[in-house]
Motif scaffolding. Structure first.
Motif, PDB file in Angstrom:
ATOM      1  N   THR A  55      -4.240   1.077   8.851  1.00 49.10           N
ATOM      2  CA  THR A  55      -5.656   1.007   9.199  1.00 49.10           C
ATOM      3  C   THR A  55      -5.863   1.742  10.518  1.00 49.10           C
ATOM      4  O   THR A  55      -5.114   1.542  11.465  1.00 49.10           O
ATOM      5  CB  THR A  55      -6.096  -0.461   9.343  1.00 49.10           C
ATOM      6  OG1 THR A  55      -5.919  -1.116   8.088  1.00 49.10           O
ATOM      7  CG2 THR A  55      -7.551  -0.564   9.764  1.00 49.10           C
ATOM      8  N   ARG A  67      -6.157  -0.193  -1.104  1.00 48.31           N
ATOM      9  CA  ARG A  67      -6.306  -1.016   0.104  1.00 48.31           C
ATOM     10  C   ARG A  67      -6.967  -2.362  -0.200  1.00 48.31           C
ATOM     11  O   ARG A  67      -6.447  -3.417   0.203  1.00 48.31           O
ATOM     12  CB  ARG A  67      -7.091  -0.247   1.165  1.00 48.31           C
ATOM     13  CG  ARG A  67      -7.701  -1.126   2.255  1.00 48.31           C
ATOM     14  CD  ARG A  67      -6.663  -1.884   3.077  1.00 48.31           C
ATOM     15  NE  ARG A  67      -7.296  -2.893   3.928  1.00 48.31           N
ATOM     16  CZ  ARG A  67      -6.716  -3.453   4.969  1.00 48.31           C
ATOM     17  NH1 ARG A  67      -5.485  -3.104   5.291  1.00 48.31           N
ATOM     18  NH2 ARG A  67      -7.332  -4.351   5.676  1.00 48.31           N
ATOM     19  N   ALA A 107       0.834  -1.209   0.000  1.00 49.37           N
ATOM     20  CA  ALA A 107       0.000   0.000   0.000  1.00 49.37           C
ATOM     21  C   ALA A 107       0.866   1.256   0.000  1.00 49.37           C
ATOM     22  O   ALA A 107       0.545   2.243  -0.680  1.00 49.37           O
ATOM     23  CB  ALA A 107      -0.934  -0.003   1.207  1.00 49.37           C
TER      24      ALA A 107
END
Length: 452
Positions: free
Chosen positions: A141, A335, A112
């Motif tokens: 996250t 994501r 990511a």
């Protein structure tokens, strides 16, 4: 109306703060079974309050104009959230039991960051250092805004693989993103383009600070609980009714770890896990988590109102078409894709794998990292960076907030309609010590630390 408000700013400030905090206590329980999420309501409230035609005694919400205040406020919210998340996890720590988490951290997160940096440079039009920073701040996250997809209170049991994975990922990666933020800062600060900073970054920012954070967190968390239990009767540890110890320990762990050069966020989460593993069946864990959760909701409510105010006061004025396109691609593409790839070959069902991939909420942690970087380096295109990150966070709040409750309800119902299988634990086969068995019978694992 304006004259009256100007004459009574203090009283009005107290009234507004009281209403905001009261809502933070009451609303999460009322919204538990509804589509509308707590973050959506409070961001909307902030937008309305800052859009009213008359002046209210509210602080200016623009993070670009107050980066230090933004950094410290978001820092406090994140470390309290990390404490709360760590205290809620019933599943004992283990390399095998937490293998889904390790995949998300070791594969999904670096992917990511890399994809975010490439897209930030190519699509967003940022210089390389800012593009790397963009990928780094958006990779984690968020532990603050993801309550709807995380595990429940201590001793609740039933920790399914989706909630378990998203909770543990959020706990760890808010600290593990720091080395890459430091890499972007080093790239922004160097006078001569090149990679001379890499040697120092490798041993200090990546290795030493990470190991120091994890080690200090475990040692300090264990020492704090040893002190509380040893210095009081077995039935009532020191101030057992005072869950405020959770906040005290979190602040102490964070401060001490930062003083020795470790990553404080990582230390706080690891300390919370160490606390949760000490006398696992004791009711004190419920008190600790309840207080940490209440503090988290109140701080989060305040911050979300300010975030809504930032949206109302021109945070998106500097958004570029490329930045807007980046935000959409990152939330709906980067994501989900990176997490989906990282979970290939697991025993998770397609639905579980999809839920983990989709519900990687971006939020307060990303805002903290942007403010931190701006306070430590001269970041090129800082205004555009704030606008892009703000749009990613808003998209995540709205999309994930609306979808989380029905999606998790659907997963729970589908899981209850089929026979138990191996993937009902976080990637562990159906052997003694899996998460499902531990949730129903904590003593099932042969190495269970009860009474130690």
């Amino acid at each position: 109306m304006d004259d009256y408000l100007v004459r009574n700013p203090y009283a009005l400030s107290l009234a507004l703060l009281g209403i905001v905090l009261l809502g933070a206590v009451w609303l999460p329980h009322r919204l538990k079974r509804h589509v509308l999420s707590f973050p959506i309501v409070y961001v909307g409230l902030g937008f309305v309050l800052y859009s009213l035609p008359w002046a209210l005694p509210l602080p200016h919400p623009d993070p670009f104009l107050a980066p230090l205040l933004t950094e410290k406020l978001t820092e406090l919210v994140v470390l309290v959230a990390l404490t709360s998340v760590g205290l809620r996890i019933d599943t004992p720590f283990g390399w095998r039991r937490w293998s889904v988490t390790w995949r998300l951290l070791a594969i999904a997160m670096p992917l990511a960051i890399a994809l975010g940096a490439v897209l930030g440079y190519w699509l967003g039009g940022f210089v390389l250092a800012t593009a790397v920073l963009l990928g780094a701040v958006l990779a984690p996250t968020d532990p603050v805004l993801a309550a709807d997809v995380q595990v429940g209170a201590p001793h609740e049991g039933g920790e399914d693989p989706v909630r378990m994975a998203l909770s543990t990922e959020a706990g760890f990666n808010d600290g593990l993103a720091f080395p890459f933020v430091w890499a972007a800062i080093a790239m922004s600060s160097t006078l001569v383009p090149g990679f001379d900073w890499m040697a120092t970054w490798w041993w200090r920012d990546l290795l030493f600070r990470t190991v120091a954070g994890a080690g200090m967190g475990w040692a300090l968390g264990w020492a704090a609980m040893w002190f509380l239990f040893r210095q009081s009767s077995p039935e009532r540890p020191a101030a057992v009714g005072d869950g405020a110890a959770s906040l005290a320990i979190a602040l102490a762990v964070y401060g001490i770890t930062e003083l020795v050069g470790g990553y404080g966020f990582l230390a706080v989460f690891v300390a919370a896990l160490a606390i949760r593993h000490y006398e696992r069946d004791h009711a004190y864990h419920v008190s600790l988590e309840e207080f940490a959760g209440q503090c988290e909701r109140m701080l989060m409510a305040t911050l979300l109102v300010l975030l809504g105010g930032a949206y109302a006061n021109g945070l998106f004025d500097q958004i570029t078409p490329g930045g807007a396109a980046f935000a959409v691609v990152f939330v709906f593409g980067v994501r989900p894709l990176t997490a989906w790839l990282s979970l290939a070959g697991t025993r998770l069902s397609t639905r579980e794998r999809l839920a983990i991939s989709v519900f990687g909420v971006r939020g307060i942690g990303s805002i903290y990292y942007v403010a931190f970087a701006i306070n430590h380096a001269d970041i090129v295109h800082a205004r555009e960076l704030w606008a892009t990150v703000g749009l990613v966070v808003l998209l995540s709040i709205v999309v994930h907030g609306l979808a989380a409750t029905p999606a998790m309800r659907f997963l729970d119902e589908s899981r209850s309609r089929r026979p138990p299988r191996a993937s009902d634990s976080p990637l562990a086969p159906a052997l003694p010590g899996t998460a499902t068995q531990i949730a129903n019978d904590p003593a099932a694992t042969p190495n269970h630390p009860v009474g130690r």
